[in-house]
Design an enzyme around this catalytic site. Structure first.
Site, PDB file in Angstrom:
ATOM      1  N   CYS A  90     -62.603  72.941 -58.245  1.00  0.00           N
ATOM      2  CA  CYS A  90     -62.831  73.646 -59.519  1.00  0.00           C
ATOM      3  C   CYS A  90     -63.982  74.647 -59.446  1.00  0.00           C
ATOM      4  O   CYS A  90     -64.049  75.569 -60.247  1.00  0.00           O
ATOM      5  CB  CYS A  90     -63.100  72.637 -60.635  1.00  0.00           C
ATOM      6  SG  CYS A  90     -61.757  71.468 -60.836  1.00  0.00           S
ATOM      7  N   HIS A 112     -65.577  76.231 -66.832  1.00  0.00           N
ATOM      8  CA  HIS A 112     -64.318  75.805 -66.213  1.00  0.00           C
ATOM      9  C   HIS A 112     -63.503  75.060 -67.260  1.00  0.00           C
ATOM     10  O   HIS A 112     -64.030  74.223 -67.997  1.00  0.00           O
ATOM     11  CB  HIS A 112     -64.627  74.899 -65.024  1.00  0.00           C
ATOM     12  CG  HIS A 112     -63.436  74.164 -64.534  1.00  0.00           C
ATOM     13  ND1 HIS A 112     -62.254  74.799 -64.212  1.00  0.00           N
ATOM     14  CD2 HIS A 112     -63.223  72.833 -64.323  1.00  0.00           C
ATOM     15  CE1 HIS A 112     -61.378  73.881 -63.823  1.00  0.00           C
ATOM     16  NE2 HIS A 112     -61.938  72.693 -63.881  1.00  0.00           N
ATOM     17  N   ASN A 165     -55.550  72.867 -66.939  1.00  0.00           N
ATOM     18  CA  ASN A 165     -56.629  73.048 -65.965  1.00  0.00           C
ATOM     19  C   ASN A 165     -56.038  73.721 -64.719  1.00  0.00           C
ATOM     20  O   ASN A 165     -55.253  73.103 -63.999  1.00  0.00           O
ATOM     21  CB  ASN A 165     -57.210  71.667 -65.633  1.00  0.00           C
ATOM     22  CG  ASN A 165     -58.337  71.719 -64.615  1.00  0.00           C
ATOM     23  OD1 ASN A 165     -58.536  72.714 -63.934  1.00  0.00           O
ATOM     24  ND2 ASN A 165     -59.068  70.624 -64.510  1.00  0.00           N
TER      25      ASN A 165
HETATM   26  N1  ACO Z   1     -50.714  59.923 -72.486  1.00  0.00           N
HETATM   27  C1  ACO Z   1     -50.887  58.825 -73.209  1.00  0.00           C
HETATM   28  N2  ACO Z   1     -51.797  57.890 -72.911  1.00  0.00           N
HETATM   29  C2  ACO Z   1     -52.558  58.100 -71.827  1.00  0.00           C
HETATM   30  C3  ACO Z   1     -52.437  59.229 -71.017  1.00  0.00           C
HETATM   31  C4  ACO Z   1     -51.461  60.176 -71.379  1.00  0.00           C
HETATM   32  N3  ACO Z   1     -51.243  61.308 -70.678  1.00  0.00           N
HETATM   33  N4  ACO Z   1     -53.327  59.160 -70.015  1.00  0.00           N
HETATM   34  C5  ACO Z   1     -54.019  58.026 -70.187  1.00  0.00           C
HETATM   35  N5  ACO Z   1     -53.539  57.379 -71.275  1.00  0.00           N
HETATM   36  C6  ACO Z   1     -53.962  56.105 -71.825  1.00  0.00           C
HETATM   37  C7  ACO Z   1     -54.743  55.259 -70.857  1.00  0.00           C
HETATM   38  O1  ACO Z   1     -53.865  54.565 -70.014  1.00  0.00           O
HETATM   39  C8  ACO Z   1     -55.497  54.346 -71.784  1.00  0.00           C
HETATM   40  O2  ACO Z   1     -54.646  53.325 -72.193  1.00  0.00           O
HETATM   41  P1  ACO Z   1     -55.216  51.821 -72.384  1.00  0.00           P
HETATM   42  O3  ACO Z   1     -56.257  51.918 -73.456  1.00  0.00           O
HETATM   43  O4  ACO Z   1     -53.994  51.052 -72.789  1.00  0.00           O
HETATM   44  O5  ACO Z   1     -55.780  51.437 -71.057  1.00  0.00           O
HETATM   45  C9  ACO Z   1     -55.765  55.217 -73.011  1.00  0.00           C
HETATM   46  O6  ACO Z   1     -54.854  56.334 -72.901  1.00  0.00           O
HETATM   47  C10 ACO Z   1     -57.161  55.758 -73.085  1.00  0.00           C
HETATM   48  O7  ACO Z   1     -57.511  56.253 -71.813  1.00  0.00           O
HETATM   49  P2  ACO Z   1     -58.912  56.804 -71.538  1.00  0.00           P
HETATM   50  O8  ACO Z   1     -59.038  57.055 -70.059  1.00  0.00           O
HETATM   51  O9  ACO Z   1     -59.950  55.977 -72.210  1.00  0.00           O
HETATM   52  O10 ACO Z   1     -58.851  58.211 -72.298  1.00  0.00           O
HETATM   53  P3  ACO Z   1     -59.957  59.309 -72.350  1.00  0.00           P
HETATM   54  O11 ACO Z   1     -60.318  59.551 -73.746  1.00  0.00           O
HETATM   55  O12 ACO Z   1     -61.051  59.077 -71.352  1.00  0.00           O
HETATM   56  O13 ACO Z   1     -59.142  60.572 -71.857  1.00  0.00           O
HETATM   57  C11 ACO Z   1     -58.853  61.995 -69.962  1.00  0.00           C
HETATM   58  C12 ACO Z   1     -58.583  60.623 -70.571  1.00  0.00           C
HETATM   59  C13 ACO Z   1     -58.186  63.041 -70.813  1.00  0.00           C
HETATM   60  C14 ACO Z   1     -58.258  62.014 -68.570  1.00  0.00           C
HETATM   61  C15 ACO Z   1     -60.366  62.234 -69.926  1.00  0.00           C
HETATM   62  O14 ACO Z   1     -61.028  61.140 -69.388  1.00  0.00           O
HETATM   63  C16 ACO Z   1     -60.732  63.460 -69.177  1.00  0.00           C
HETATM   64  O15 ACO Z   1     -60.310  64.562 -69.477  1.00  0.00           O
HETATM   65  N6  ACO Z   1     -61.588  63.330 -68.173  1.00  0.00           N
HETATM   66  C17 ACO Z   1     -61.989  64.459 -67.385  1.00  0.00           C
HETATM   67  C18 ACO Z   1     -61.086  64.545 -66.244  1.00  0.00           C
HETATM   68  C19 ACO Z   1     -60.834  65.951 -65.820  1.00  0.00           C
HETATM   69  O16 ACO Z   1     -61.120  66.910 -66.472  1.00  0.00           O
HETATM   70  N7  ACO Z   1     -60.209  66.033 -64.677  1.00  0.00           N
HETATM   71  C20 ACO Z   1     -59.748  67.282 -64.247  1.00  0.00           C
HETATM   72  C21 ACO Z   1     -60.171  67.596 -62.914  1.00  0.00           C
HETATM   73  S1  ACO Z   1     -61.847  67.694 -62.779  1.00  0.00           S
HETATM   74  C22 ACO Z   1     -62.335  68.981 -63.472  1.00  0.00           C
HETATM   75  O17 ACO Z   1     -61.639  69.952 -63.572  1.00  0.00           O
HETATM   76  C23 ACO Z   1     -63.720  68.932 -63.963  1.00  0.00           C
END
Ligand code: ACO
Length: 333
Positions: free
Chosen positions: A114, A260, A290
């Site tokens: 990224c 980003h 992203n």
């Molecule tokens: N649809 C529905 N439910 C989902 C999905 C989805 N696509 N993905 C995860 N869930 C579920 C999980 O399984 C979890 O279920 P559970 O409670 O039964 O275990 C629930 O949703 C909550 O999951 P969390 O991980 O707590 O959700 P969070 O609010 O943290 O959001 C996310 C997840 C969107 C991935 C977030 O953590 C995030 O964006 N993190 C940053 C990651 C990122 O940006 N990565 C990109 C690459 S790195 C970069 O570019 C910086």
């Protein structure tokens, strides 16, 4: 002589196929509501089979060359940033040079995920300021849709990423008008490799490509989303502040902040920590998802096309991603 690097042309290209959250609902247990609430993403673009990141990069590069109003034969160096090269080797830099019809010039591939665009910009800046090169094409391009796990166990990452490319032309600027790239700052902390990575296929396995990797669905990106979220929200504002301080500037001097586009909630968190009005923060993740290395130059080009950035504006770029790596750049446009 005060020689700085200036961006003289920008361009972007995304493949035509738009994939909505509703399309993803048909593949895995997710919902438009969940994706929008947690990430801000509504749509992303996906390539058709047979299209690689070098192909998207060539299209973006052609647009940047046209915007700069230059002859492509005058480009003397090429830098390509991607996490998703067409092939394991060689990188896409050499392919983009050949496909553009400018083979022969040096081509460097940057593997900084990224933060690849800002790392690439920093490299271009060193070459330009020393006088080694005078017209550098910097391309960032990603095809990620072909390597995501579109099932329930991959839904946390599959909904986030999109395909796209963007490019800039970097040239020397010697006028004493304050314009140009003022600084870049780069960081990395490999203690977090396993927090956001794709560990397979790995050369540590023999054979490198093996059935277990396929059977166990190992050849996909993985992350600890919460840890990434927290670190991105902290490191990006710090990176911005370091860049501003190095130039004797403050947050109030920023005209446009381009973070980003990882997750719209991260961008909002960055804005909150910096206490910068959201109107000054560029956010287009709703339409593209992203796009990793391409996300910042893609957003920058949209600002140029929309007239949202004017000569003399202070533009700050900030990124965070796998590695972890993070970076900032401060430009007087
Ligand atoms: N649809 C529905 N439910 C989902 C999905 C989805 N696509 N993905 C995860 N869930 C579920 C999980 O399984 C979890 O279920 P559970 O409670 O039964 O275990 C629930 O949703 C909550 O999951 P969390 O991980 O707590 O959700 P969070 O609010 O943290 O959001 C996310 C997840 C969107 C991935 C977030 O953590 C995030 O964006 N993190 C940053 C990651 C990122 O940006 N990565 C990109 C690459 S790195 C970069 O570019 C910086």
């Amino acid at each position: 002589m005060n020689r700085r690097t200036i961006i003289t042309g920008t361009g972007h290209y995304v493949p035509p196929r738009i994939v909505t959250n509703f399309d993803l609902e048909k593949l895995m247990s997710t919902s438009d509501e969940w994706i929008q609430q947690r990430t801000g993403i509504k749509t992303r673009h996906h390539v058709e089979p047979g299209v690689g990141s070098s192909d998207l990069g060539v299209e973006a590069a052609a647009r940047a060359i046209a915007a700069a109003g230059i002859d492509k034969s005058s480009i003397d160096f090429l830098i390509a940033a991607t996490v998703s090269p067409d092939y394991t080797f060689p990188g896409i830099g050499v392919q983009i040079g050949a496909k553009l019809g400018i083979p022969g010039i040096g081509a460097l591939d940057v593997r900084n995920q990224c933060t690849g665009f800002i790392y690439g910009l920093s490299i271009a800046d060193q070459y330009i300021r020393t006088g080694m090169y005078k017209r550098i094409l910097l391309v960032a391009s990603e095809v990620q849709s072909t390597n995501l796990n579109y099932s329930d166990d991959g839904r946390d990452t599959a909904v986030l990423f999109g395909d796209g490319a963007a490019a800039v032309i970097c040239e020397p600027h010697e006028a004493e008008d304050g314009r140009g790239l003022l600084s870049t700052h780069l960081w990395a902390d490999g203690r977090f490799v396993e927090t956001l990575w794709q560990p397979y296929p790995t050369v540590k396995d023999k054979p490198y490509v093996n059935q277990a990797v396929i059977d166990n669905k190992l050849a996909f990106p993985r992350m600890d989303g919460k840890k990434v979220f927290v670190n991105a929200s902290e490191r990006m504002p710090e990176a911005v502040m370091t860049g501003l301080t190095a130039n004797g500037l403050t947050v109030a001097d920023i005209d446009l902040l381009i973070p980003h586009q990882a997750n719209d909630r991260i961008s909002q968190m960055v804005a909150k920590k910096l206490q910068i009005p959201l109107e000054k923060v560029v956010r287009n993740i709703d339409r593209y998802g992203n796009t990793t290395a391409a996300s910042i130059p893609l957003a920058l080009d949209e600002c140029v096309l929309e007239g949202r950035v004017k000569p003399g504006d202070l533009v700050v770029l900030a990124s965070f991603g796998s590695g972890f790596t993070w970076a900032s750049a401060v430009l007087r446009w």
